[in-house]
Design a protein around this motif. Structure first.
Motif, PDB file in Angstrom:
ATOM      1  N   ASN A 185       0.842  -1.186   0.000  1.00 32.82           N
ATOM      2  CA  ASN A 185       0.000   0.000   0.000  1.00 32.82           C
ATOM      3  C   ASN A 185       0.880   1.240   0.000  1.00 32.82           C
ATOM      4  O   ASN A 185       1.686   1.426   0.900  1.00 32.82           O
ATOM      5  CB  ASN A 185      -0.877  -0.031   1.258  1.00 32.82           C
ATOM      6  CG  ASN A 185      -1.762   1.188   1.372  1.00 32.82           C
ATOM      7  OD1 ASN A 185      -1.728   2.062   0.510  1.00 32.82           O
ATOM      8  ND2 ASN A 185      -2.542   1.247   2.425  1.00 32.82           N
ATOM      9  N   PRO A 186       0.729   2.088  -1.019  1.00 31.80           N
ATOM     10  CA  PRO A 186       1.617   3.247  -1.102  1.00 31.80           C
ATOM     11  C   PRO A 186       1.503   4.187   0.095  1.00 31.80           C
ATOM     12  O   PRO A 186       2.401   4.993   0.322  1.00 31.80           O
ATOM     13  CB  PRO A 186       1.192   3.942  -2.381  1.00 31.80           C
ATOM     14  CG  PRO A 186      -0.086   3.326  -2.785  1.00 31.80           C
ATOM     15  CD  PRO A 186      -0.157   1.984  -2.167  1.00 31.80           C
ATOM     16  N   PHE A 187       0.406   4.086   0.844  1.00 33.19           N
ATOM     17  CA  PHE A 187       0.267   4.991   1.980  1.00 33.19           C
ATOM     18  C   PHE A 187       0.865   4.413   3.259  1.00 33.19           C
ATOM     19  O   PHE A 187       0.855   5.061   4.297  1.00 33.19           O
ATOM     20  CB  PHE A 187      -1.204   5.344   2.211  1.00 33.19           C
ATOM     21  CG  PHE A 187      -1.755   6.209   1.135  1.00 33.19           C
ATOM     22  CD1 PHE A 187      -1.403   7.544   1.061  1.00 33.19           C
ATOM     23  CD2 PHE A 187      -2.596   5.697   0.161  1.00 33.19           C
ATOM     24  CE1 PHE A 187      -1.888   8.342   0.054  1.00 33.19           C
ATOM     25  CE2 PHE A 187      -3.072   6.496  -0.850  1.00 33.19           C
ATOM     26  CZ  PHE A 187      -2.718   7.827  -0.899  1.00 33.19           C
ATOM     27  N   LYS A 219      -7.306  -1.001   9.522  1.00 35.60           N
ATOM     28  CA  LYS A 219      -8.348  -1.818  10.144  1.00 35.60           C
ATOM     29  C   LYS A 219      -8.498  -3.136   9.405  1.00 35.60           C
ATOM     30  O   LYS A 219      -8.794  -4.169  10.005  1.00 35.60           O
ATOM     31  CB  LYS A 219      -9.664  -1.058  10.137  1.00 35.60           C
ATOM     32  CG  LYS A 219      -9.661   0.107  11.103  1.00 35.60           C
ATOM     33  CD  LYS A 219     -11.075   0.426  11.564  1.00 35.60           C
ATOM     34  CE  LYS A 219     -11.061   1.559  12.573  1.00 35.60           C
ATOM     35  NZ  LYS A 219     -10.655   2.848  11.949  1.00 35.60           N
ATOM     36  N   THR A 254       1.813   9.154  -3.945  1.00 36.83           N
ATOM     37  CA  THR A 254       2.298   9.532  -2.615  1.00 36.83           C
ATOM     38  C   THR A 254       3.375  10.603  -2.717  1.00 36.83           C
ATOM     39  O   THR A 254       3.481  11.461  -1.849  1.00 36.83           O
ATOM     40  CB  THR A 254       2.863   8.319  -1.858  1.00 36.83           C
ATOM     41  OG1 THR A 254       3.605   7.505  -2.765  1.00 36.83           O
ATOM     42  CG2 THR A 254       1.759   7.494  -1.264  1.00 36.83           C
ATOM     43  N   VAL A 263       1.533  13.718  -3.052  1.00 40.76           N
ATOM     44  CA  VAL A 263       0.936  14.085  -1.765  1.00 40.76           C
ATOM     45  C   VAL A 263       1.987  14.742  -0.877  1.00 40.76           C
ATOM     46  O   VAL A 263       1.737  15.730  -0.195  1.00 40.76           O
ATOM     47  CB  VAL A 263       0.340  12.844  -1.071  1.00 40.76           C
ATOM     48  CG1 VAL A 263      -0.021  13.170   0.376  1.00 40.76           C
ATOM     49  CG2 VAL A 263      -0.882  12.348  -1.808  1.00 40.76           C
ATOM     50  N   GLU A 304      -5.030   1.361   0.338  1.00 38.42           N
ATOM     51  CA  GLU A 304      -6.017   1.531   1.393  1.00 38.42           C
ATOM     52  C   GLU A 304      -5.751   2.924   1.935  1.00 38.42           C
ATOM     53  O   GLU A 304      -4.668   3.200   2.423  1.00 38.42           O
ATOM     54  CB  GLU A 304      -5.775   0.470   2.462  1.00 38.42           C
ATOM     55  CG  GLU A 304      -6.902   0.279   3.411  1.00 38.42           C
ATOM     56  CD  GLU A 304      -6.503  -0.719   4.485  1.00 38.42           C
ATOM     57  OE1 GLU A 304      -6.700  -0.387   5.654  1.00 38.42           O
ATOM     58  OE2 GLU A 304      -5.963  -1.790   4.161  1.00 38.42           O
ATOM     59  N   LEU A 305      -6.730   3.788   1.833  1.00 39.04           N
ATOM     60  CA  LEU A 305      -6.509   5.151   2.317  1.00 39.04           C
ATOM     61  C   LEU A 305      -6.446   5.135   3.833  1.00 39.04           C
ATOM     62  O   LEU A 305      -7.139   4.355   4.474  1.00 39.04           O
ATOM     63  CB  LEU A 305      -7.652   6.055   1.852  1.00 39.04           C
ATOM     64  CG  LEU A 305      -7.702   6.371   0.367  1.00 39.04           C
ATOM     65  CD1 LEU A 305      -8.935   7.195   0.054  1.00 39.04           C
ATOM     66  CD2 LEU A 305      -6.468   7.109  -0.089  1.00 39.04           C
ATOM     67  N   ALA A 341      -7.227   5.898   7.614  1.00 39.65           N
ATOM     68  CA  ALA A 341      -8.538   6.135   8.204  1.00 39.65           C
ATOM     69  C   ALA A 341      -8.729   7.608   8.533  1.00 39.65           C
ATOM     70  O   ALA A 341      -7.765   8.353   8.683  1.00 39.65           O
ATOM     71  CB  ALA A 341      -8.698   5.297   9.459  1.00 39.65           C
ATOM     72  N   ASP A 361      -6.971   9.398  11.438  1.00 41.64           N
ATOM     73  CA  ASP A 361      -5.563   9.040  11.532  1.00 41.64           C
ATOM     74  C   ASP A 361      -4.693  10.274  11.376  1.00 41.64           C
ATOM     75  O   ASP A 361      -4.567  10.837  10.291  1.00 41.64           O
ATOM     76  CB  ASP A 361      -5.255   8.025  10.423  1.00 41.64           C
ATOM     77  CG  ASP A 361      -3.902   7.380  10.599  1.00 41.64           C
ATOM     78  OD1 ASP A 361      -3.054   7.972  11.288  1.00 41.64           O
ATOM     79  OD2 ASP A 361      -3.714   6.290  10.055  1.00 41.64           O
ATOM     80  N   TYR A 388      -0.958   9.954   9.362  1.00 40.79           N
ATOM     81  CA  TYR A 388      -0.884   9.996   7.896  1.00 40.79           C
ATOM     82  C   TYR A 388      -1.817  11.041   7.325  1.00 40.79           C
ATOM     83  O   TYR A 388      -2.190  10.994   6.160  1.00 40.79           O
ATOM     84  CB  TYR A 388      -1.231   8.626   7.326  1.00 40.79           C
ATOM     85  CG  TYR A 388      -0.253   7.571   7.738  1.00 40.79           C
ATOM     86  CD1 TYR A 388       0.998   7.503   7.150  1.00 40.79           C
ATOM     87  CD2 TYR A 388      -0.574   6.649   8.725  1.00 40.79           C
ATOM     88  CE1 TYR A 388       1.899   6.541   7.539  1.00 40.79           C
ATOM     89  CE2 TYR A 388       0.326   5.688   9.116  1.00 40.79           C
ATOM     90  CZ  TYR A 388       1.568   5.638   8.516  1.00 40.79           C
ATOM     91  OH  TYR A 388       2.467   4.689   8.902  1.00 40.79           O
ATOM     92  N   LEU A 408      -6.701  13.438   3.591  1.00 44.03           N
ATOM     93  CA  LEU A 408      -6.671  12.561   2.425  1.00 44.03           C
ATOM     94  C   LEU A 408      -8.049  12.081   2.008  1.00 44.03           C
ATOM     95  O   LEU A 408      -8.200  11.461   0.972  1.00 44.03           O
ATOM     96  CB  LEU A 408      -5.750  11.366   2.704  1.00 44.03           C
ATOM     97  CG  LEU A 408      -4.265  11.729   2.699  1.00 44.03           C
ATOM     98  CD1 LEU A 408      -3.417  10.539   3.038  1.00 44.03           C
ATOM     99  CD2 LEU A 408      -3.864  12.275   1.346  1.00 44.03           C
ATOM    100  N   LEU A 459      -8.629  13.445  -1.247  1.00 48.73           N
ATOM    101  CA  LEU A 459      -7.810  12.990  -2.368  1.00 48.73           C
ATOM    102  C   LEU A 459      -8.613  12.059  -3.264  1.00 48.73           C
ATOM    103  O   LEU A 459      -9.278  11.150  -2.797  1.00 48.73           O
ATOM    104  CB  LEU A 459      -6.587  12.241  -1.833  1.00 48.73           C
ATOM    105  CG  LEU A 459      -5.693  11.592  -2.891  1.00 48.73           C
ATOM    106  CD1 LEU A 459      -4.954  12.653  -3.678  1.00 48.73           C
ATOM    107  CD2 LEU A 459      -4.702  10.644  -2.251  1.00 48.73           C
ATOM    108  N   TYR A 481      -7.824   9.434  -5.532  1.00 52.38           N
ATOM    109  CA  TYR A 481      -6.641   8.639  -5.850  1.00 52.38           C
ATOM    110  C   TYR A 481      -6.521   8.357  -7.338  1.00 52.38           C
ATOM    111  O   TYR A 481      -5.455   8.404  -7.913  1.00 52.38           O
ATOM    112  CB  TYR A 481      -6.681   7.338  -5.062  1.00 52.38           C
ATOM    113  CG  TYR A 481      -5.433   6.516  -5.202  1.00 52.38           C
ATOM    114  CD1 TYR A 481      -4.331   6.799  -4.416  1.00 52.38           C
ATOM    115  CD2 TYR A 481      -5.350   5.499  -6.130  1.00 52.38           C
ATOM    116  CE1 TYR A 481      -3.173   6.067  -4.545  1.00 52.38           C
ATOM    117  CE2 TYR A 481      -4.197   4.760  -6.277  1.00 52.38           C
ATOM    118  CZ  TYR A 481      -3.109   5.040  -5.480  1.00 52.38           C
ATOM    119  OH  TYR A 481      -1.967   4.322  -5.624  1.00 52.38           O
TER     120      TYR A 481
END
Lengths: 165, 204
Positions: free
Chosen positions: A138-140, A150, B35, B38, B130-131, B133, B136, B139, B144, B147, B149
């Motif tokens: 996952n790039p994030f 989760k 990313t 970003v 997966e963005l 949460a 959060d 991050y 985001l 965003l 994607y």
């Protein structure tokens, strides 16, 4: 009660725990929100007037953490003794055993349990390794940072229930 | 109905001729691009704009490839696209299939036939994504949320259609990364640009 059905699974990065899950395999009893993962250490809340059982639980949780963390040194040692990723049981304290799996990027999966089969745990680690690889794609997600996902949490818990209960 | 069949068959035929790239490499490359943006721009709105711009320059080139290959294969797309409905079919069934290997669906035409939606069941750009949460902080999860994607798609469609004299506006209205069950790209026709040479070149 001493060799409780609670398993503790921790992923340890270079210098901090990245992920923690306390998994209750006694599916019949309470599916209470035992621990919501995330964050390091275990020194969050716990004030107020807990009942005796809660107090006992907390005590054993702390003990579990202690056992796991103290096993880390032994992990470092046994990494050099084998070329396998799966290091089997690295430490034993009373009935509690600590199994460890080290990924190629030196991320450690550690599981505290009360004596499960080696093969079963190997399969569990294998499954979690797959999820971890997915997560790291996952790039994030940045390498060696705490795991907040989760979806990852849910998958690990499901795998634990499938393999270890 | 027959044109529908034709378009998806053409897409299939063209896809089979395209050189293939590893899907994971593709997804990871795009992931690191996003990313990186970003990190550079911080503001997700600005990142969306940049992705749209990148997509635009891709689309400007893609459309030529699509048309030339389709022509070589004898599909004569130029005569096929008589209205926006046909164009939408070709974008979804030929364009997406040919370049990405995924089947896209068209639907949701507006009353005046000037806007439509493209539905993507799977999105090859977002394979592992997966963005973070919403709550959060580490991050910047809250930010985001804004965003988009896969905003690259919007740029590609806009750029490609611009080259064939259709000025459109694209928007991602539903996104599986944000919990929707399908990816939906809304495309709205703004105007059909004037074709042919400028007044200066016209003969008396």
């Amino acid at each position: 009660m001493s060799s409780s059905p609670v398993l503790l699974f921790v992923i340890v990065g270079k210098n901090e725990p990245l992920y923690e899950a306390e998994i209750d395999t006694s599916s019949s009893s309470s599916m209470a929100p035992s621990n919501s993962s995330g964050g390091a250490g275990g020194g969050g809340g716990g004030a107020g007037s807990p009942s005796q059982q809660q107090q006992q639980n907390e005590l054993s949780t702390r003990q579990n953490y202690f056992v796991l963390h103290s096993a880390l040194d032994l992990v470092e040692k046994s990494v050099y003794s084998t070329s396998n990723m799966y290091l089997r049981v690295v430490d034993k304290v009373n009935q509690q055993q600590v199994s460890t799996f080290v990924t190629a990027a030196n991320v450690k999966f550690m599981l505290l349990h009360g004596g499960k089969g080696e093969e079963v745990i190997k399969n569990f680690f294998g499954e979690v390794y797959g999820y971890y690889v997915k997560l790291s794609m996952n790039p994030f997600y940045k390498y060696d940072t705490p795991i907040m996902s989760k979806a990852f949490d849910a998958r690990v818990r499901a795998a634990a229930r499938a393999y270890l209960s | 109905m027959s044109s529908k069949m034709q378009a998806s068959q053409a897409g299939q035929a063209l896809w089979s001729k395209m050189p293939k790239a590893n899907a994971e490499l593709f997804a990871l490359t795009y992931g690191s691009l996003v990313t990186e943006l970003v990190r550079d721009y911080e503001d997700p709105i600005e990142v969306n704009a940049q992705l749209d711009r990148i997509g635009h320059s891709i689309g400007v080139r893609c459309v030529d490839e699509l048309l030339s290959k389709a022509d070589v294969a004898g599909m004569g797309l130029a005569t096929q696209c008589q209205n926006l409905r046909d164009t939408a079919e070709v974008v979804a069934k030929v364009g997406f299939k040919m370049f990405l290997g995924v089947q896209a669906e068209v639907g949701g035409f507006s009353q005046d036939q000037r806007s439509f939606s493209i539905y993507l069941q799977d999105n090859p750009l977002a394979t592992f994504v997966e963005l973070p949460a919403a709550g959060d902080e580490q991050y910047n999860g809250d930010d985001l949320r804004k965003l988009k994607y896969s905003n690259l798609y919007c740029g590609v469609i806009r750029g490609a259609l611009e080259q064939v004299n259709l000025k459109v506006e694209c928007n991602i209205v539903r996104d599986t990364l944000k919990g929707d069950e399908v990816n939906e790209i809304r495309v709205e026709l703004k105007e059909v640009l004037a074709d042919g040479a400028g007044d200066d070149y016209k003969e008396e």
